[in-house]
Design a protein around this motif. Sequence first.
Motif, PDB file in Angstrom:
ATOM      1  N   LEU A   6       0.828  -1.211   0.000  1.00  0.00           N
ATOM      2  CA  LEU A   6       0.000   0.000   0.000  1.00  0.00           C
ATOM      3  C   LEU A   6       0.860   1.259   0.000  1.00  0.00           C
ATOM      4  O   LEU A   6       0.538   2.249  -0.667  1.00  0.00           O
ATOM      5  CB  LEU A   6      -0.935  -0.014   1.209  1.00  0.00           C
ATOM      6  CG  LEU A   6      -2.089  -1.024   1.144  1.00  0.00           C
ATOM      7  CD1 LEU A   6      -2.783  -1.139   2.485  1.00  0.00           C
ATOM      8  CD2 LEU A   6      -3.093  -0.615   0.061  1.00  0.00           C
ATOM      9  N   ARG A   7       1.975   1.219   0.741  1.00  0.00           N
ATOM     10  CA  ARG A   7       2.837   2.405   0.779  1.00  0.00           C
ATOM     11  C   ARG A   7       3.522   2.642  -0.553  1.00  0.00           C
ATOM     12  O   ARG A   7       3.770   3.795  -0.941  1.00  0.00           O
ATOM     13  CB  ARG A   7       3.855   2.261   1.913  1.00  0.00           C
ATOM     14  CG  ARG A   7       3.195   2.439   3.285  1.00  0.00           C
ATOM     15  CD  ARG A   7       4.149   2.306   4.439  1.00  0.00           C
ATOM     16  NE  ARG A   7       3.456   2.567   5.695  1.00  0.00           N
ATOM     17  CZ  ARG A   7       4.007   2.424   6.891  1.00  0.00           C
ATOM     18  NH1 ARG A   7       5.266   2.001   6.999  1.00  0.00           N
ATOM     19  NH2 ARG A   7       3.318   2.690   7.978  1.00  0.00           N
ATOM     20  N   LEU A   8       3.840   1.569  -1.254  1.00  0.00           N
ATOM     21  CA  LEU A   8       4.387   1.725  -2.600  1.00  0.00           C
ATOM     22  C   LEU A   8       3.371   2.388  -3.532  1.00  0.00           C
ATOM     23  O   LEU A   8       3.736   3.062  -4.485  1.00  0.00           O
ATOM     24  CB  LEU A   8       4.796   0.362  -3.175  1.00  0.00           C
ATOM     25  CG  LEU A   8       6.072  -0.266  -2.595  1.00  0.00           C
ATOM     26  CD1 LEU A   8       6.252  -1.688  -3.130  1.00  0.00           C
ATOM     27  CD2 LEU A   8       7.294   0.592  -2.937  1.00  0.00           C
ATOM     28  N   LEU A   9       2.090   2.202  -3.201  1.00  0.00           N
ATOM     29  CA  LEU A   9       1.014   2.820  -3.982  1.00  0.00           C
ATOM     30  C   LEU A   9       0.645   4.202  -3.466  1.00  0.00           C
ATOM     31  O   LEU A   9      -0.328   4.809  -3.918  1.00  0.00           O
ATOM     32  CB  LEU A   9      -0.223   1.909  -3.971  1.00  0.00           C
ATOM     33  CG  LEU A   9      -0.047   0.537  -4.626  1.00  0.00           C
ATOM     34  CD1 LEU A   9      -1.286  -0.331  -4.392  1.00  0.00           C
ATOM     35  CD2 LEU A   9       0.223   0.676  -6.126  1.00  0.00           C
ATOM     36  N   GLY A  10       1.416   4.679  -2.451  1.00  0.00           N
ATOM     37  CA  GLY A  10       1.188   6.018  -1.922  1.00  0.00           C
ATOM     38  C   GLY A  10       0.127   6.102  -0.852  1.00  0.00           C
ATOM     39  O   GLY A  10      -0.378   7.191  -0.566  1.00  0.00           O
ATOM     40  N   ARG A  11      -0.197   4.985  -0.215  1.00  0.00           N
ATOM     41  CA  ARG A  11      -1.207   4.983   0.846  1.00  0.00           C
ATOM     42  C   ARG A  11      -0.565   4.546   2.150  1.00  0.00           C
ATOM     43  O   ARG A  11       0.430   3.825   2.168  1.00  0.00           O
ATOM     44  CB  ARG A  11      -2.367   4.048   0.471  1.00  0.00           C
ATOM     45  CG  ARG A  11      -3.036   4.448  -0.835  1.00  0.00           C
ATOM     46  CD  ARG A  11      -4.138   3.497  -1.220  1.00  0.00           C
ATOM     47  NE  ARG A  11      -5.238   3.526  -0.259  1.00  0.00           N
ATOM     48  CZ  ARG A  11      -6.350   2.799  -0.386  1.00  0.00           C
ATOM     49  NH1 ARG A  11      -6.496   1.999  -1.424  1.00  0.00           N
ATOM     50  NH2 ARG A  11      -7.300   2.871   0.518  1.00  0.00           N
ATOM     51  N   GLU A  12      -1.173   5.001   3.283  1.00  0.00           N
ATOM     52  CA  GLU A  12      -0.565   4.739   4.583  1.00  0.00           C
ATOM     53  C   GLU A  12      -0.724   3.291   5.038  1.00  0.00           C
ATOM     54  O   GLU A  12       0.109   2.756   5.739  1.00  0.00           O
ATOM     55  CB  GLU A  12      -1.175   5.670   5.651  1.00  0.00           C
ATOM     56  CG  GLU A  12      -0.687   7.115   5.548  1.00  0.00           C
ATOM     57  CD  GLU A  12       0.773   7.278   5.908  1.00  0.00           C
ATOM     58  OE1 GLU A  12       1.324   6.364   6.544  1.00  0.00           O
ATOM     59  OE2 GLU A  12       1.358   8.300   5.550  1.00  0.00           O
ATOM     60  N   GLY A  13      -1.811   2.648   4.683  1.00  0.00           N
ATOM     61  CA  GLY A  13      -2.008   1.258   5.088  1.00  0.00           C
ATOM     62  C   GLY A  13      -2.313   1.085   6.558  1.00  0.00           C
ATOM     63  O   GLY A  13      -1.901   0.112   7.186  1.00  0.00           O
ATOM     64  N   THR A  14      -3.045   2.048   7.172  1.00  0.00           N
ATOM     65  CA  THR A  14      -3.345   1.975   8.605  1.00  0.00           C
ATOM     66  C   THR A  14      -4.495   1.018   8.910  1.00  0.00           C
ATOM     67  O   THR A  14      -4.704   0.678  10.066  1.00  0.00           O
ATOM     68  CB  THR A  14      -3.728   3.369   9.146  1.00  0.00           C
ATOM     69  OG1 THR A  14      -4.879   3.838   8.426  1.00  0.00           O
ATOM     70  CG2 THR A  14      -2.589   4.353   8.968  1.00  0.00           C
ATOM     71  N   PHE A  15      -5.234   0.583   7.917  1.00  0.00           N
ATOM     72  CA  PHE A  15      -6.451  -0.199   8.137  1.00  0.00           C
ATOM     73  C   PHE A  15      -6.374  -1.577   7.486  1.00  0.00           C
ATOM     74  O   PHE A  15      -6.601  -2.605   8.127  1.00  0.00           O
ATOM     75  CB  PHE A  15      -7.644   0.593   7.596  1.00  0.00           C
ATOM     76  CG  PHE A  15      -8.969  -0.092   7.723  1.00  0.00           C
ATOM     77  CD1 PHE A  15      -9.483  -0.851   6.684  1.00  0.00           C
ATOM     78  CD2 PHE A  15      -9.710   0.026   8.885  1.00  0.00           C
ATOM     79  CE1 PHE A  15     -10.710  -1.492   6.793  1.00  0.00           C
ATOM     80  CE2 PHE A  15     -10.942  -0.609   9.002  1.00  0.00           C
ATOM     81  CZ  PHE A  15     -11.438  -1.370   7.952  1.00  0.00           C
ATOM     82  N   TYR A  16      -6.010  -1.609   6.205  1.00  0.00           N
ATOM     83  CA  TYR A  16      -6.117  -2.854   5.444  1.00  0.00           C
ATOM     84  C   TYR A  16      -5.113  -3.908   5.890  1.00  0.00           C
ATOM     85  O   TYR A  16      -5.374  -5.105   5.774  1.00  0.00           O
ATOM     86  CB  TYR A  16      -5.974  -2.571   3.953  1.00  0.00           C
ATOM     87  CG  TYR A  16      -7.167  -1.856   3.378  1.00  0.00           C
ATOM     88  CD1 TYR A  16      -8.397  -2.507   3.256  1.00  0.00           C
ATOM     89  CD2 TYR A  16      -7.073  -0.524   2.989  1.00  0.00           C
ATOM     90  CE1 TYR A  16      -9.492  -1.844   2.744  1.00  0.00           C
ATOM     91  CE2 TYR A  16      -8.174   0.144   2.481  1.00  0.00           C
ATOM     92  CZ  TYR A  16      -9.385  -0.521   2.361  1.00  0.00           C
ATOM     93  OH  TYR A  16     -10.473   0.133   1.867  1.00  0.00           O
ATOM     94  N   SER A  17      -3.945  -3.502   6.383  1.00  0.00           N
ATOM     95  CA  SER A  17      -2.986  -4.501   6.854  1.00  0.00           C
ATOM     96  C   SER A  17      -3.536  -5.243   8.070  1.00  0.00           C
ATOM     97  O   SER A  17      -3.307  -6.443   8.236  1.00  0.00           O
ATOM     98  CB  SER A  17      -1.643  -3.848   7.186  1.00  0.00           C
ATOM     99  OG  SER A  17      -1.806  -2.813   8.132  1.00  0.00           O
ATOM    100  N   GLY A  18      -4.295  -4.552   8.921  1.00  0.00           N
ATOM    101  CA  GLY A  18      -4.957  -5.223  10.044  1.00  0.00           C
ATOM    102  C   GLY A  18      -6.047  -6.158   9.579  1.00  0.00           C
ATOM    103  O   GLY A  18      -6.221  -7.260  10.124  1.00  0.00           O
ATOM    104  N   GLU A  19      -6.787  -5.728   8.547  1.00  0.00           N
ATOM    105  CA  GLU A  19      -7.804  -6.604   7.961  1.00  0.00           C
ATOM    106  C   GLU A  19      -7.158  -7.893   7.438  1.00  0.00           C
ATOM    107  O   GLU A  19      -7.708  -8.993   7.611  1.00  0.00           O
ATOM    108  CB  GLU A  19      -8.500  -5.878   6.810  1.00  0.00           C
ATOM    109  CG  GLU A  19      -9.482  -4.810   7.233  1.00  0.00           C
ATOM    110  CD  GLU A  19     -10.821  -5.389   7.641  1.00  0.00           C
ATOM    111  OE1 GLU A  19     -11.266  -6.374   7.017  1.00  0.00           O
ATOM    112  OE2 GLU A  19     -11.404  -4.878   8.605  1.00  0.00           O
ATOM    113  N   ALA A  20      -5.982  -7.750   6.824  1.00  0.00           N
ATOM    114  CA  ALA A  20      -5.280  -8.919   6.288  1.00  0.00           C
ATOM    115  C   ALA A  20      -4.886  -9.881   7.405  1.00  0.00           C
ATOM    116  O   ALA A  20      -5.047 -11.101   7.283  1.00  0.00           O
ATOM    117  CB  ALA A  20      -4.044  -8.464   5.511  1.00  0.00           C
ATOM    118  N   ALA A  21      -4.378  -9.336   8.517  1.00  0.00           N
ATOM    119  CA  ALA A  21      -3.980 -10.185   9.646  1.00  0.00           C
ATOM    120  C   ALA A  21      -5.184 -10.915  10.232  1.00  0.00           C
ATOM    121  O   ALA A  21      -5.125 -12.118  10.526  1.00  0.00           O
ATOM    122  CB  ALA A  21      -3.293  -9.338  10.711  1.00  0.00           C
TER     123      ALA A  21
END
Length: 452
Positions: A19-34
């Motif tokens: 997500l960060r490579l795509l310019g987004r912070e990733g504060t939500f979706y990485s938790g969803e993935a876990a």
Amino acid sequence: MSLKTNFASFFAKLTRRTLRLLGREGTFYSGEAALLIDKNYIDNVNKPNNIICITGTNGKTTTNNMISDLLDILGKTYISNRLGSNTISGIASMLSQSPFSEKKTAEFAIVEQDELWMRHYNNQLKPNSLTVTNLFQDSFDRNSNVDYVFRRINEAINDDMKLILNASDSISAYLGSDRNKRAYFTIRPLNGEKECIDSKIQDMIYCPNCDDLLTWKFKRYHHIGEYLCENCGFKNPPAQYIVTDIDKDNNLLYILDHDLAYSLPLVSSSIENSYNQIAAYATLREYGFSAEELIAAFENIEVVSSRLNTIQIGPKKVITMVSKGINPVATSRSFFNISNAIGKKTVIYLPDYGQDDLPNANQSWMYNTDMKYAQDIDLVIFYGKFGYPLKTTALLDGVDRSKLIIVDDLEQIKDYIDPNSEETIYILKDIDDYAQSLTDKTKLYIKEIVEA
């Protein structure tokens, strides 16, 4: 950790990096993935030994970030959801920042918690402490009933959790049970401080113990201050961390810490941010940091510029302030504080909260806002569709119509600002990226006005 939990952490880290490579912070979706891989991820993942939670209606993000910054300065390792993702997915995302090895786990977790979500995961998170800044009316769609929010927070509090509470707040000061260890912070009435006794928002009129009318010895605003039930003795609990004076000229916060006098570098002169500062101080003192350590650390702390920022554009001082959206208390306090400032004042209020996708959002909170303070402001410029109900509220509150302007295009503010006059322009904005974009455009137009 189990193989499943390790893989959940790895997948969360991979998601965040992508997500960060795509310019987004990733504060939500990485938790969803876990959580997709391990539904009990919050319980199973390696966690720091010291888990500090912060919640409340207003000020929790500022207090969270202040504690995090202090730990940075003090050389402590920590993880934090300081970008404000405070639901279950945000907490899982924050915990996925920890290294896989238990030996390398950070010393602290600093966790901003949503008032309603925390009960869903605190049995897995197992916090050591909970700091509560305050409890007020908030979004009318979700948590305007303070008693409801109070009960939901209580569901998240277990007997082993230490509570660090605001003794000035006649509601949140009584969270938890007799089994919880407690510490309290407060701000005494200050010399020359104005009471705010005539607000529309009155969430604490009667004693919660005996239903008798509360007596206010000093009402700072809404249900914050010094109170007493003359029938049963209900009153402010005694505080261990007390602000006794705010010296704006010398940027000092005078405090009593267990009856010992100290002066802290003042982070921000507003009474609201002084509550956040003493809350952060009290929290870390309860974790064993010395007063001297914290005083030195506060020398390097400031409120992040996205929430409070001052710049000079020609003869005009431009102050950007966060006014939390869909929140009658935050908006009322913003207008109250501005109305008491010295000199010519113009407010540019950007209440267009990016809610085009929420056309049915409840707007009743606007009519519960104390817009009467606009009477002591020279000009208020509202931007967008949400300016109309706010202007109506101000008119109903008795504000002169000539002081209230609505613009549908930000460039129209050029028609209402004198490029040569010395004044302070306050830009009130919400906390999201959309509001920041509007703010940046507004500053640009002010610059064009002055330089034209």
